[in-house]
Design a protein around this motif. Structure first.
Motif, PDB file in Angstrom:
ATOM      1  N   PRO B 240       0.832  -1.201  -0.022  1.00  0.00           N
ATOM      2  CA  PRO B 240      -0.025   0.019  -0.063  1.00  0.00           C
ATOM      3  C   PRO B 240       0.861   1.381  -0.078  1.00  0.00           C
ATOM      4  N   GLY B 241       0.550   2.372  -0.866  1.00  0.00           N
ATOM      5  CA  GLY B 241       1.214   3.434  -0.856  1.00  0.00           C
ATOM      6  C   GLY B 241       0.327   4.614  -1.024  1.00  0.00           C
ATOM      7  N   HIS B 242       0.956   5.823  -1.117  1.00  0.00           N
ATOM      8  CA  HIS B 242       0.075   7.180  -1.113  1.00  0.00           C
ATOM      9  C   HIS B 242       1.129   7.852  -1.968  1.00  0.00           C
ATOM     10  N   THR B 244       2.318  11.170  -3.343  1.00  0.00           N
ATOM     11  CA  THR B 244       1.913  12.515  -2.624  1.00  0.00           C
ATOM     12  C   THR B 244       2.069  13.753  -3.593  1.00  0.00           C
ATOM     13  N   VAL B 249       6.141   8.401  -4.054  1.00  0.00           N
ATOM     14  CA  VAL B 249       5.076   7.638  -3.258  1.00  0.00           C
ATOM     15  C   VAL B 249       5.670   7.046  -1.850  1.00  0.00           C
ATOM     16  N   THR B 251       5.504   4.662   1.493  1.00  0.00           N
ATOM     17  CA  THR B 251       4.943   3.372   1.568  1.00  0.00           C
ATOM     18  C   THR B 251       5.669   3.078   3.020  1.00  0.00           C
ATOM     19  N   GLU B 266      -2.208  13.235  -6.572  1.00  0.00           N
ATOM     20  CA  GLU B 266      -2.296  12.567  -5.013  1.00  0.00           C
ATOM     21  C   GLU B 266      -3.244  11.658  -5.042  1.00  0.00           C
ATOM     22  N   ARG B 267      -3.076  10.515  -4.404  1.00  0.00           N
ATOM     23  CA  ARG B 267      -4.065   9.501  -4.147  1.00  0.00           C
ATOM     24  C   ARG B 267      -3.487   8.361  -3.341  1.00  0.00           C
ATOM     25  N   ASP B 268      -4.355   7.201  -2.838  1.00  0.00           N
ATOM     26  CA  ASP B 268      -3.839   6.228  -2.572  1.00  0.00           C
ATOM     27  C   ASP B 268      -3.776   5.082  -3.376  1.00  0.00           C
ATOM     28  N   VAL B 269      -2.761   4.245  -3.506  1.00  0.00           N
ATOM     29  CA  VAL B 269      -2.359   2.916  -4.574  1.00  0.00           C
ATOM     30  C   VAL B 269      -1.761   2.136  -4.006  1.00  0.00           C
ATOM     31  N   GLU B 350      -4.337   1.056  -9.111  1.00  0.00           N
ATOM     32  CA  GLU B 350      -5.279   2.035  -8.779  1.00  0.00           C
ATOM     33  C   GLU B 350      -5.866   1.161  -7.695  1.00  0.00           C
ATOM     34  N   VAL B 351      -6.269   2.042  -6.328  1.00  0.00           N
ATOM     35  CA  VAL B 351      -7.165   1.137  -5.287  1.00  0.00           C
ATOM     36  C   VAL B 351      -8.496   1.619  -5.698  1.00  0.00           C
TER      37      VAL B 351
END
Lengths: 266, 352
Positions: B240-242, B244, B249, B251, B266-269, B350-351
């Motif tokens: 899981p990562g974000h 920025t 990213v 993690t 910017e998002r969660d991935v 993509e999550v």
């Protein structure tokens, strides 16, 4: 080794089964016996044993006529019922079919109802239509009566056919008729044949529905019935024996065919 | 040109088994539809074959709209999962069925059947009945029957599922070479990802009645775009990562640059990296280094599989696959090693 108690049980069961068979089949044997020998004052006259009564049947025009009518009614009604059964079974198995349950009810009901009800209903129907009662009405009645048997056998067989075979046939370019002819028919034909024999046996013996529909025409069971009212003669016994032998023969044939189908499916 | 599905959907009553789906298959392409059971892959095949009608949408082939065309008029042939060989016909009659219903002459059928039987390696079995054949032989009859009419497109519904592993591998190569030889479009349905990767020009990954991703085997393998695809292709490491926003990213394993040419919003991935792409020891420039403890070592023959626990995130497991080496030293449980992740080997998933 089976224990003593088990052996006794086996023997008792065998005796019981034997008794049941005797009770069931003794009257039939007596008919056959009396078609060959004469009975006087409760004594069987063995020295009179003769097959002459069987010969007499062939000189009796009314019996020959009755046999011809019975065969004609049987063959035509079984053929009609077979065609109808295949059409109905194909329709009911088709995924877009509507009214499946209604069709099945309509097909099975005349077979399951007491024949007297079926016969009476048909009689009321035909006289309402103003149709004269003759062999045609008998044939229609028998068609309706034996349809259930043929339908059931054809449908059961159809259900064992993998749907993918029909799809494969279409996929390879076959029209519906070609699929019917090259894939469905080879799969169904032995079931249709078995059903036809069974249906013919039923039609051959059918009496009650026929009584209502025959008018002044005579089938073999009706002729037999009429003859018995006059008195029990050796001729009647000979006729009964013939009907019996044919019915039992056809039934055994059906049994053997159904059994060999099961073996093939395994 | 080729086959096109345009917003094609299928519902049975209230239950939608295929959401509106758009897909192009080029002429001569080996296209695989891959997915678990219930993903809608067989539905697509049956819609293309003409065995069911779509609830909405349009199916085209070449310039023609074939949406309502009955199966027997479509220039496609199908290899069914259960082979669907006609049990009362010989091998020759089965193969020649399509020619027979097109009313070709007996000598023409016999010649073509003989020729096709040779192609699939069935010479000498033409007088047998399907019940006298092995699974692999039935498979070849089904294939021969499908190619004998020279269709424009061949549909294959999990045709190798019933074969044992060795035979399946042989048939995979055979099918692929057959497809090149007859230069026909293949639409191949399977749930086996290895099969899909080995054989296809392109793969459509499906799940729950939708297309997850369409791409070449390498695209799908190295750059899964959805979590489902990343998970379906075996043992991807998912982290899981974000993202920025500045091209990095974050993690649990640290912050690293995201791969070039990816969305920088910017998002969660999820980060996906293949086990064979995690390198141990000396790293290339630009790689992200992670200090890990070896948890477990499994020798699987050609490869050795390791399970690593990063020091920074003991809950995260990194699976690593190395080419086996008898003399490789130091790879024992408990050893601390440095794992490196190259940005080019990381896929952003993509999550949803």
């Amino acid at each position: 080794m089976p224990s003593r108690a088990e052996r006794i049980t086996d023997i008792l069961l065998a005796i019981l089964a034997g008794l049941v068979f005797i009770v069931l089949y003794a009257p039939l044997l007596i008919s056959t016996l009396f078609s060959i020998v004469e009975v006087k004052r409760g004594q069987i006259q063995w020295e009179t044993a003769t097959l002459v009564w069987y010969g007499r049947l062939w000189e009796n025009q009314s019996i020959l006529d009755a046999i011809r009518s019975t065969l004609a009614v049987g063959v035509i009604s079984v053929t009609l019922a077979a065609v109808l059964a295949v059409i109905l079974a194909l329709y009911v198995e088709w995924e877009g079919a509507i009214g499946r349950r209604l069709i099945e009810l309509v097909v099975y009901l005349p077979f399951l109802l007491p024949p007297i009800v079926t016969g009476l209903a048909l009689l009321v129907f035909f006289s309402g239509l103003g149709l004269d009662r003759n062999l045609l009405t008998v044939t229609i009645g028998h068609t309706i009566f034996v349809l259930a048997v043929l339908y059931r056998l054809v449908l059961t067989r159809l259900q064992t056919l993998p749907k993918s075979l029909v799809e494969a046939s279409a996929d390879l370019g076959a029209s519906r008729w070609q699929t019917l002819r090259h894939v469905l028919w080879p799969h169904l034909r032995s079931a249709i044949a078995t059903g036809a024999i069974l249906a013919f046996t039923l039609s051959f013996d059918e009496t009650l529905i026929t009584v209502f529909l025959a008018g002044d025409q005579m089938t073999l069971p009706l002729r037999l019935w009429a003859m018995m009212r006059v008195g029990f003669t050796a001729e009647i016994n000979a006729l009964v024996t013939i009907v019996l032998v044919i019915s039992i023969g056809l039934t055994i044939l059906v049994g053997m065919r159904l059994q060999s189908d099961e073996v093939r499916e395994e | 040109m080729g086959l096109s599905l345009d917003a094609v959907s299928k519902s049975y009553g209230a239950q939608q088994v295929l959401a509106p789906t758009t897909l192009q298959v080029a002429d001569g392409e080996f296209m695989t539809i891959l997915g678990p059971s219930g993903s809608g892959k067989t539905t697509i095949l049956r819609l293309v074959g003409g065995f069911t009608r779509p609830t909405s949408g349009r199916i085209g082939f070449g310039d023609a709209d074939i949406t309502g065309m009955p199966a027997h008029q479509r220039p496609f042939n199908t290899v069914f999962q259960d082979y669907a060989l006609f049990p009362h016909m010989t091998v020759a009659a089965n193969i020649g069925y399509g020619l027979m219903v097109r009313r070709q002459t007996k000598p023409a059928i016999a010649a073509k059947v003989g020729q096709t039987a040779e192609i699939v390696g069935l010479g000498g079995l033409l007088d047998r009945f399907p019940s006298q054949l092995s699974g692999g032989q039935k498979q070849r009859v089904a294939l021969a029957r499908a190619i004998v009419c020279e269709p424009k497109l061949i549909l294959l519904d999990e045709p190798l599922a019933a074969l044992d592993a060795e035979l399946r591998r042989q048939m995979q190569f055979f099918l692929k070479s057959l497809q090149r030889q007859i230069a026909t479009t293949f639409l191949f349905v399977t749930h086996d990802q290895e099969e899909a990767i080995t054989m296809s020009d392109r793969i459509v990954v499906m799940s729950a009645g939708r297309i997850e991703q369409v791409g070449t085997p390498k695209d799908i393998y190295y750059a899964p775009r959805t979590q489902f695809v990343a998970g379906f292709f075996g043992d991807n490491n998912l982290i899981p990562g974000h993202v920025t926003g500045n091209g990095m990213v974050t993690t649990a394993l640290g912050t690293m640059p995201i791969p070039a040419e990816t969305d920088r919003r910017e998002r969660d991935v999820m980060l996906a990296i293949r086990p064979e792409k995690v390198l141990l020891g000396a790293a290339g420039s630009g790689s992200h280094q992670v200090s890990c403890r070896i948890d477990d070592v499994t020798f699987i023959g050609a490869i050795t599989q390791l399970r690593l626990r990063p020091a920074a995130a003991p809950d995260q497991v990194l699976t690593v696959k190395l080419t086996s080496d008898r003399t490789r030293l130091g790879l024992e449980s408990g050893t601390v090693v440095s794992a490196s992740l190259a940005p080019g080997d990381i896929a952003l998933v993509e999550v949803s």
